[in-house]
Every structure is written in C-alpha cells, then in structure tokens.
Write a protein that holds these residues in place. Structure first.
Motif, short mmCIF file in Angstrom:
data_model
loop_
_atom_site.label_atom_id
_atom_site.label_comp_id
_atom_site.label_asym_id
_atom_site.label_seq_id
_atom_site.Cartn_x
_atom_site.Cartn_y
_atom_site.Cartn_z
N ALA A 274 0.78 -1.13 0.13
CA ALA A 274 0.09 -0.04 0.21
C ALA A 274 0.81 1.26 -0.04
O ALA A 274 0.57 2.22 -0.67
CB ALA A 274 -0.96 -0.12 1.18
N ALA A 275 2.06 1.24 0.79
CA ALA A 275 2.99 2.52 0.73
C ALA A 275 3.56 2.63 -0.49
O ALA A 275 3.49 3.84 -1.21
CB ALA A 275 4.01 2.03 1.78
N CYS A 276 3.95 1.56 -1.23
CA CYS A 276 4.47 1.71 -2.76
C CYS A 276 3.59 1.97 -3.62
O CYS A 276 3.52 2.69 -4.54
CB CYS A 276 4.96 0.26 -2.96
N ALA A 282 1.88 9.26 -6.08
CA ALA A 282 2.62 10.48 -5.69
C ALA A 282 3.60 10.80 -6.71
O ALA A 282 4.28 12.04 -6.79
CB ALA A 282 3.24 10.15 -4.38
N LEU A 283 4.06 10.18 -7.62
CA LEU A 283 4.98 10.49 -8.82
C LEU A 283 4.17 11.50 -9.80
O LEU A 283 4.97 12.06 -10.49
CB LEU A 283 5.20 9.31 -9.56
N ILE A 284 2.96 11.78 -9.51
CA ILE A 284 2.02 12.77 -10.28
C ILE A 284 1.81 13.89 -9.07
O ILE A 284 1.40 13.51 -8.03
CB ILE A 284 0.79 12.07 -10.63
N ASP A 285 2.59 15.00 -9.58
CA ASP A 285 2.65 16.03 -8.43
C ASP A 285 1.38 16.48 -7.88
O ASP A 285 1.43 16.71 -6.63
CB ASP A 285 3.29 17.28 -9.00
N LEU A 289 -0.41 16.45 -2.48
CA LEU A 289 -1.33 17.11 -1.54
C LEU A 289 -2.46 16.29 -1.19
O LEU A 289 -2.92 16.18 -0.01
CB LEU A 289 -1.72 18.43 -2.01
N SER A 290 -3.25 15.81 -2.09
CA SER A 290 -4.36 14.92 -1.78
C SER A 290 -3.94 13.61 -1.00
O SER A 290 -4.74 13.46 -0.07
CB SER A 290 -4.93 14.07 -3.08
N THR A 317 10.81 5.96 1.28
CA THR A 317 10.74 6.62 0.10
C THR A 317 9.65 7.44 0.10
O THR A 317 9.33 8.25 -0.85
CB THR A 317 10.78 5.23 -0.79
N THR A 318 8.31 6.81 0.41
CA THR A 318 6.88 7.42 0.28
C THR A 318 7.01 8.88 0.94
O THR A 318 6.62 9.90 0.35
CB THR A 318 6.07 6.79 0.59
N LEU A 319 7.61 8.94 2.34
CA LEU A 319 7.61 10.21 2.93
C LEU A 319 8.83 11.11 2.20
O LEU A 319 8.26 12.12 2.15
CB LEU A 319 8.27 9.89 4.43
N TYR A 320 9.42 10.60 1.62
CA TYR A 320 10.58 11.56 0.85
C TYR A 320 9.91 12.28 -0.27
O TYR A 320 9.96 13.48 -0.60
CB TYR A 320 11.72 10.48 0.36
N LYS A 321 8.92 11.47 -1.23
CA LYS A 321 8.28 11.75 -2.04
C LYS A 321 7.18 12.85 -1.63
O LYS A 321 7.21 14.27 -2.18
CB LYS A 321 7.64 10.82 -2.97
#
Length: 458
Positions: A274-276, A282-285, A289-290, A317-321
């Motif tokens: 789920a995190a991945c 999130a690779l879509i800017d 925010l959503s 990785t997800t937090l970084y993005k």
C-alpha cells in the motif's frame, strides 16, 4: 523486478506467520517532550578511535591529522579556511543538493512491482492449508468455495504470462474482472490473485487490465476483511499503477483513502505494498497534497517505526516523495516522524541511515522541522554519522548539519558542544569532494562565533 525464484525464497521466510497476527491501528506519536537519551560529548570522546586513526585505509591525508587533535590544531585549520573566499550561504540548498538527495533513493524508488514476492503461494497453496501450517493447534478454517476453470489456482501456470499475447488474454482478463463482482469471497480472492500476477511484469498486460475495468472492481476489495483478498487487491493495484494512464484511473476511482485503510489494518506485506502504491501515485505532483490530506502520513510513520526492514524503506521513500510539498512536511512533523528518523540515522549496515538523513534534510526546509530535529537529538546523531557512516552517509550528514546551522548561532553552539569540529575537520581533508566542500562551509560558519568571542575578550 522480483523474479519467481526470488519470490520463492522470500516467501518461505516472510510468510511463516503471515496471518496469525492481529491487525493494529496506526501509530499515535508520543509527546514532543520525550527526547532521545543521548550522552553529550560522545563524539569528542570517541573521535580519536573512529576518525583520526593513523592507519586509515587508502587516505592520502591520513598522516596529516595526528591522534592528538587539540584545540590549537583545530584553530589552525579554521584559520586556513578563513583565508579562502567566502562561500555563498544559499548554495547549500541548491538544486544540485536536492538532485543528490533524490539519487539516494534510486535503488527502490521506481516502485518495483509486486515486491512481496509470494507467487508460488498464489499458484499452489490453499488458504486453509497455510493457516494450519502456521498454527497446527488452531481450528481449520472452512474450505474455500470452489473456483472453476481458470480461477482454480492449481490450474494456473505463470508461463502463460510470457507466452500469450494480450489479445489472446482478453477472455481470461474479462473472466477475472467479472469475477471481482462475485458474491463468493473465494472467487474474488482468486480473481484478484490472477490479475496481480498478470500485471506483475508486462506493461501491455497492465494496459489491457486497466482498460478492461479491473480497477473499480479491485478497490472495494481493499476493505475486505479477508487478509489474502486484501493483499492480492492492493498488490494488483500497485502493479497496475506502474502503467501511467492507470495512475489517473486509480486516483479518480477513489483508491487513495482505501490504500491508507490498508496501511492501518493490513498485514505487513499489504502495508508495504500500500505504501508503494501511494508512492507510485505520488509520482504525479498534483496527487501529493491529496495523499497527505487524506491522512497517509501518520500510518507511514507507524510503518517507519514498526515495519520490517523492507517496510521501513518503503515508508522512507514515500515520505521523501510526499515531503517535497511544504504542507506535507508540516504533517510529517506533527505525526512524530522526526524521532524515528533520528533513531534510524544510527542504524548502520541496513540501508536505512542514509535514506533517513535524506528525509531529515527535506524537513530542515521549514523552521518547525529544524526545531524538531534539534529537540530529538539530531545534531548528536548526525555528528556520529560523520564518524561512522559510509562516504555517501557522511555527505548527507554534513549537508543536514549545514542546513541546521546555516542561520542558527544556537545550533552552531550545540554542534560544537557535541564534539562536531574534529570530525568536520577530518571530513574537510579526507572526505569526498562534495563532503569536503560542505564540511569547509560549515566550519566557516563555526568559526564566526569563535572569532567574535575572541575579539571581545579584554
């Protein structure tokens, strides 16, 4: 990508107790008054043994610094740096630095498909047999309802994925998509498992499955109480999200909140995937925010604390993005992310320390981030990282210290108190080119209050 063989070896270890656990809610951060218990001055006491050994391997400057690192030697080095042209203080936060930070995640930030690696289980092991294997004393679960034809696990061969064109797979995909709406949990579970596997490696299959209407059928299964069904659904969506047009469809179909639900309630593997999945979206800017607004960051922090090594990397990785957006930085700090990040800085050898420092470096972009890092003992942890980390880790540690101290005389004083000057002097002579430059810049800042103090002495 994870091969079938890799999946087999991973599965035999990671799934031995896969569903025998309860499914806890996400982490509630501790009060900010709780601080890391870290002895002051540790770095100064250990500096001679860890940094200034005369037998440093391969260092051309190893003889330039003696084991008797005295204040006079430090002052001489600071004096040498003072003669150099001043460094632009804004340069340390340049695009080049953040490109370097981004590259720290290159080994797994591409959202490797189906990282949980449980493919042979999908093909051969009934759920009831798995539960009995995990806990021989438990009561057997009811036999799953029969799945006919293609949906029978034992009749599904992974070779068809490589040997059959997407056009020839269309009837098979349609059967799976239709079966997602069955009244039988077993049929839905098996259909999600097949879609997960079909979408694992082939981009053309991902396009076909997305166009066939699978995504709206998979999303409700994310809230299924059957853990196997939930896991197959979340991993199928992860695999499908690697096809760019599917990202938009997954987001518009309302998957973000359901993926966050999986992070709160799922098994270890489901939470990781789920995190991945959130990372892929999130690779879509415009999704960043959503995702933050829907509440993704607190369960990511929980995964950072309680997850497996793989799960912690996925959370980092997800937090970084997500934290490339200011509002998500604030959410991460409010969710208590700084304390576990600082703790991970000291974990060497598992690939987490460098990535934790990168996320901390992002959080220094706002004042509350700097305050939280200092409050949780971040300066001491980063000084120790300069002593003990890899070359890349030292680069990230000195960059983060530079960002903390650039505009704060107080933080510079804390850095000196933590014994930061000797390792910085060593790094300015023995580090990589990037680390040398940042160490020299930081030493230049540290020299300023020392000069002012000496000039005011009668």
């Amino acid at each position: 990508m994870v091969s079938l063989e890799d999946s087999h070896s991973h599965n035999s270890v990671s799934n031995s107790a896969h569903f025998g656990q309860t499914r806890p809610y996400y982490y509630t951060p501790p009060p900010s008054s709780i601080k890391i218990n870290r002895a002051m001055g540790r770095s100064m006491r250990t500096i001679r043994s860890t940094i200034f050994r005369t037998d440093c391997s391969g260092s051309e400057h190893s003889g330039a610094i003696s084991e008797n690192m005295t204040d006079s030697v430090i002052d001489i080095r600071l004096g040498e740096l003072a003669k150099k042209p001043p460094v632009n203080s804004k340069g340390s936060s340049s695009d080049e630095d953040y490109l370097q930070l981004s590259q720290a995640f290159s080994d797994f930030s591409a959202c490797s498909s189906d990282i949980s690696g449980e493919l042979q289980r999908l093909a051969s092991v009934p759920v009831s047999d798995l539960v009995l294997t995990q806990n021989p004393n438990s009561k057997p679960e009811p036999e799953p309802e029969p799945c006919l034809g293609f949906l029978e696990r034992e009749k599904f061969s992974t070779e068809i994925i490589e040997s059959i064109s997407p056009e020839d797979l269309q009837p098979t995909v349609k059967l799976c998509v239709d079966s997602l709406h069955s009244s039988s949990v077993a049929v839905k579970r098996s259909a999600a498992a097949k879609l997960r596997l079909l979408a694992k490696n082939r981009a053309d299959n991902r396009a076909l499955i997305g166009e066939s209407g699978a995504i709206p059928g998979l999303i409700p299964l994310l809230r299924c109480t059957d853990p196997w069904t939930q896991e197959h659904a979340v991993t199928a969506l992860l695999n499908l999200s690697l096809h760019e047009p599917n990202k938009v469809l997954i987001t518009s179909s309302g998957a973000i909140k359901s993926l966050i639900y999986v992070m709160k309630t799922g098994t270890d593997t489901s939470k990781q995937n789920a995190a991945c999945g959130l990372l892929s979206l999130a690779l879509i800017d415009e999704n960043k925010l959503s995702i933050g607004a829907c509440g993704a960051i607190p369960p990511l922090v929980c995964l950072l604390i309680n997850g497996t090594n793989r799960g912690k990397k996925d959370a980092l990785t997800t937090l970084y993005k997500l934290c490339s957006v200011k509002l998500n930085k604030e959410r991460a700090i409010s969710a208590g992310a700084v304390k576990p990040l600082v703790g991970l800085v000291g974990e060497q050898g598992n690939g987490l320390a460098e990535k934790a420092m990168v996320v901390l470096s992002l959080l220094t972009g706002i004042d509350s981030g700097k305050e939280a890092i200092v409050e949780e003992g971040g300066i001491a942890a980063l000084v120790e990282a300069i002593e003990d980390s890899s070359d890349k880790g030292r680069e990230f540690a000195v960059l983060t210290l530079l960002q903390l101290c650039m505009d704060s005389v107080r933080n510079r004083g804390l850095l000196v108190r933590e014994g930061g000057i000797p390792p910085l002097v060593a790094l300015s002579q023995n580090g990589t080119a990037k680390a040398k430059h940042k160490a020299e810049t930081l030493l230049g800042y540290l020299r300023e209050p020392r000069q002012e103090a000496s000039s005011s002495t009668p």
